[in-house]
Design a protein around this motif. Structure first.
Motif, mmCIF file in Angstrom:
data_model
loop_
_atom_site.group_PDB
_atom_site.id
_atom_site.type_symbol
_atom_site.label_atom_id
_atom_site.label_comp_id
_atom_site.label_asym_id
_atom_site.label_seq_id
_atom_site.Cartn_x
_atom_site.Cartn_y
_atom_site.Cartn_z
ATOM 1 N N HIS A 7 121.782 18.501 -48.194
ATOM 2 C CA HIS A 7 122.218 17.279 -47.749
ATOM 3 C C HIS A 7 121.508 16.672 -46.856
ATOM 4 C CE1 HIS A 7 125.350 14.406 -46.203
ATOM 5 N NE2 HIS A 7 125.505 14.401 -47.385
ATOM 6 N N ALA A 8 121.331 17.319 -45.730
ATOM 7 C CA ALA A 8 120.625 16.631 -44.445
ATOM 8 C C ALA A 8 119.383 15.978 -44.796
ATOM 9 C CB ALA A 8 120.770 17.674 -43.355
ATOM 10 N N SER A 9 118.683 16.763 -45.499
ATOM 11 C CA SER A 9 117.091 16.652 -45.624
ATOM 12 C C SER A 9 116.996 15.008 -46.518
ATOM 13 C CB SER A 9 116.071 17.413 -46.159
ATOM 14 O OG SER A 9 116.204 18.497 -45.348
ATOM 15 N N PRO A 10 117.693 15.107 -47.651
ATOM 16 C CA PRO A 10 117.287 14.013 -48.537
ATOM 17 C C PRO A 10 118.146 12.713 -48.127
ATOM 18 C CG PRO A 10 118.491 15.634 -49.848
ATOM 19 C CD PRO A 10 118.151 16.328 -48.386
ATOM 20 N N THR A 11 119.267 13.005 -47.259
ATOM 21 C CA THR A 11 119.956 11.940 -46.864
ATOM 22 C C THR A 11 118.911 10.922 -45.603
ATOM 23 O OG1 THR A 11 121.948 13.044 -47.201
ATOM 24 C CG2 THR A 11 122.186 10.984 -45.595
ATOM 25 N N VAL A 12 118.741 11.893 -44.723
ATOM 26 C CA VAL A 12 117.908 11.463 -43.524
ATOM 27 C C VAL A 12 116.434 10.885 -44.324
ATOM 28 C CG1 VAL A 12 116.585 11.910 -41.391
ATOM 29 C CG2 VAL A 12 118.855 12.882 -41.815
ATOM 30 N N ILE A 57 119.978 16.731 -36.864
ATOM 31 C CA ILE A 57 120.174 17.581 -37.774
ATOM 32 C C ILE A 57 120.450 18.929 -37.805
ATOM 33 C CG2 ILE A 57 119.253 15.891 -39.645
ATOM 34 C CD1 ILE A 57 116.939 17.621 -39.805
ATOM 35 N N GLY A 58 121.033 19.724 -38.388
ATOM 36 C CA GLY A 58 121.339 21.213 -38.500
ATOM 37 C C GLY A 58 122.512 21.650 -37.822
ATOM 38 N N PRO A 59 122.710 22.634 -37.207
ATOM 39 C CA PRO A 59 123.926 22.761 -36.494
ATOM 40 C C PRO A 59 124.752 22.185 -35.676
ATOM 41 C CG PRO A 59 122.576 24.882 -36.723
ATOM 42 C CD PRO A 59 121.740 23.561 -37.126
ATOM 43 N N GLY A 75 114.100 21.195 -39.722
ATOM 44 C CA GLY A 75 112.817 20.403 -39.633
ATOM 45 C C GLY A 75 112.054 20.506 -40.646
ATOM 46 N N SER A 76 111.690 21.661 -40.952
ATOM 47 C CA SER A 76 110.803 21.889 -42.298
ATOM 48 C C SER A 76 111.307 21.075 -43.404
ATOM 49 C CB SER A 76 110.436 23.434 -42.365
ATOM 50 O OG SER A 76 110.264 23.875 -41.041
ATOM 51 N N SER A 77 112.374 21.374 -43.835
ATOM 52 C CA SER A 77 112.880 20.707 -45.276
ATOM 53 C C SER A 77 112.683 19.068 -44.978
ATOM 54 C CB SER A 77 114.149 21.282 -45.287
ATOM 55 O OG SER A 77 114.991 20.493 -46.495
ATOM 56 N N LEU A 78 112.881 18.709 -43.969
ATOM 57 C CA LEU A 78 112.949 17.362 -43.765
ATOM 58 C C LEU A 78 111.498 16.796 -43.719
ATOM 59 C CD1 LEU A 78 113.999 14.430 -43.028
ATOM 60 C CD2 LEU A 78 113.891 14.824 -40.728
#
Ligand SMILES: Cc1cc2nc3c(=O)[nH]c(=O)nc-3n(C[C@H](O)[C@H](O)[C@H](O)COP(=O)(O)OP(=O)(O)OC[C@H]3O[C@@H](n4cnc5c(N)ncnc54)[C@H](O)[C@@H]3O)c2cc1C
Length: 417
Positions: free
Chosen positions: A382-387, A362-364, A15-18
């Motif tokens: 991968h998840a943060s920049p993609t979302v 996102i995440g596990p 959550g924080s990275s996003l």
């Protein structure tokens, strides 16, 4: 009720990275949850991270915010490989990351999330309600703990799951049985043994798979044969660490096979000497049933086909997690059903959106779609920049994209990829 564009539920690494990416891009958003809550409350003090230090950074929208940067700033020792990062350092790193890159985090729980027309409505533990166009669920492993049937009926003072630790002081001087053969079981057994509890690990495996201690300075041939990657050494790890988007394109049956047959139960290299010869381990052992006798928990086990009894003050199930979105009590039933496949896992498209348009995971909980790297902080890369890219892109595309067809379908489904 004011309307926010995007609400992120969960203030852990994902959550924080996003949120950092959305803040950098100027996207209207809010982030809810206790900052680094799972790491601060449910991991035992003294724990060392399983992931290598270089693979434990939360992905940031700009340089300067890795674990290495943090250690340099604070004058802490750092080695990318073979260091075993302490939990306490990682938590402080996470809070520092949030302070510098994430906006205000509201330390509240979401009690209810429902879809009303073309919006999501959230009820919060502080009595407020919020509305959002898009919601990202980043709740880590919460609610997914798996406990063997034999232990499920035991009262909580006699049995618990490894997801809940936490300070272990209560166990000093006690007999603790630990069911499981992976990192959680072995890590807890070492910590318990060191604080003066008698730990007994019961595992169905016939031996412990120990990771080799990684070290820098390998020659080029060795590095070509087995490159160091976020998930460990080797080409397979490199693929799974760096290309979750390609993993997502694989046939679902192949994805399932990979998930089931890679990264089974194992122990980090730095646990070996703290466990072997110090902690009692029963291999090839399964728990058949359990009961309380004279204020102790008595486990009837089968070891190599022979029945035996194991008595302890408390039993900990270090038996892992299984994603099932229907376990999230705050999700309205129609949302939970709409986003889950038959096994309860969210069916995600290439930008982590569920079958309900505007709702992301996102995440596990996204590992079934994007691979085992999503079970680790490294997956934020991968998840943060993609979302974030997708959210920014759809905002730019304008309100036309957000005019969901609310009249003919109660649950607007996302369009094709
Ligand atoms: C014992 C253990 C050791 C681990 N070791 C490692 C490791 O070494 N390296 C690694 O990469 N990964 C490790 N992991 C996996 C780790 O949990 C994930 O990599 C990572 O924490 C996932 O981040 P997340 O942001 O998805 O969730 P989490 O870090 O679990 O954060 C969840 C967030 O959601 C919030 N929250 C919960 N319920 C609500 C609610 N109802 N409303 C609002 N907010 C809510 C919490 O307060 C928290 O802020 C470990 C896991 C365990 C259990």
């Amino acid at each position: 009720m004011s309307l926010t564009d995007t609400i992120i539920i969960g203030a852990g690494p994902y959550g924080s990275s996003l949120a950092a990416h959305l803040k950098a891009a100027g996207v209207d958003h809010q982030i809810l949850g206790e900052p680094m809550g799972a790491w601060r409350n449910y991991m035992p003090p003294g724990m060392l991270l399983r992931s290598e230090a270089f693979a434990s950074s939360m992905h940031a929208p700009r340089s300067g915010f890795t674990v290495e940067d943090y250690c340099r700033l604070k004058g802490l020792p750092y080695r990318p490989l073979g260091m075993a990062l302490p939990l306490e350092t990682f938590v402080e790193y996470g809070l520092w990351f949030q302070k510098n890159l994430v906006g205000e985090i509201q330390p509240v729980d979401v009690l209810a999330l429902r879809r009303v027309g073309d919006q999501f409505q959230l009820s919060l533990s502080d009595g407020r309600s919020l509305a959002a166009r898009r919601v990202v669920i980043a709740l880590g492993l919460k609610g997914f703990a798996q406990t063997p049937t034999a232990l499920q009926e035991l009262p909580p003072q006699y049995a618990s799951h490894s997801e809940l630790y936490g300070n272990l002081e209560w166990a000093r001087g006690k007999d603790i049985a630990i069911v499981g053969g992976g990192q959680s079981a072995l890590g807890l057994s070492a910590l318990l043994n060191e604080l003066g509890a008698r730990a007994h690990v019961l595992m169905r495996e016939s031996s412990v798979v120990w990771h080799e201690r990684p070290h820098g300075g390998r020659n080029i041939l060795s590095r070509i044969k087995g490159p160091d990657a976020g998930l460990g050494r080797g080409w397979r790890s490199l693929f799974l660490s760096e290309f979750p988007g390609v993993f997502h394109m694989l046939d679902p049956r192949r994805r399932k096979l990979i998930m089931e047959h890679t990264y089974g139960a194992s122990g980090a290299w730095w646990l070996h000497d703290r466990v072997v010869g110090k902690v009692q381990i029963s291999h090839r052992t399964v728990v058949r049933s359990a009961a309380i006798e004279n204020d102790r928990v008595v486990l009837n086990v089968l070891t190599d086909g022979k029945e035996a009894r194991v008595s302890a003050d408390h039993v900990i199930a270090a038996t892992g997690f299984k994603t099932d979105m229907r376990q999230h009590a705050f999700l309205s039933k129609d949302l939970a059903d709409a986003i889950s496949n038959q096994g309860g896992m969210p069916d995600l498209n290439s930008h982590y959106e569920t079958r309900v348009r505007g709702l992301y995971v996102i995440g596990p909980a996204s590992a079934h779609s994007f691979g085992p790297v999503m079970r680790f902080v490294y997956g934020t890369k991968h998840a943060s920049p993609t979302v974030a890219r997708h959210l920014i892109g759809s905002l730019k595309a304008g309100s036309r994209q957000r005019a969901w067809p609310v009249t003919h379908a109660p649950m607007p489904e996302r369009s094709g990829e």
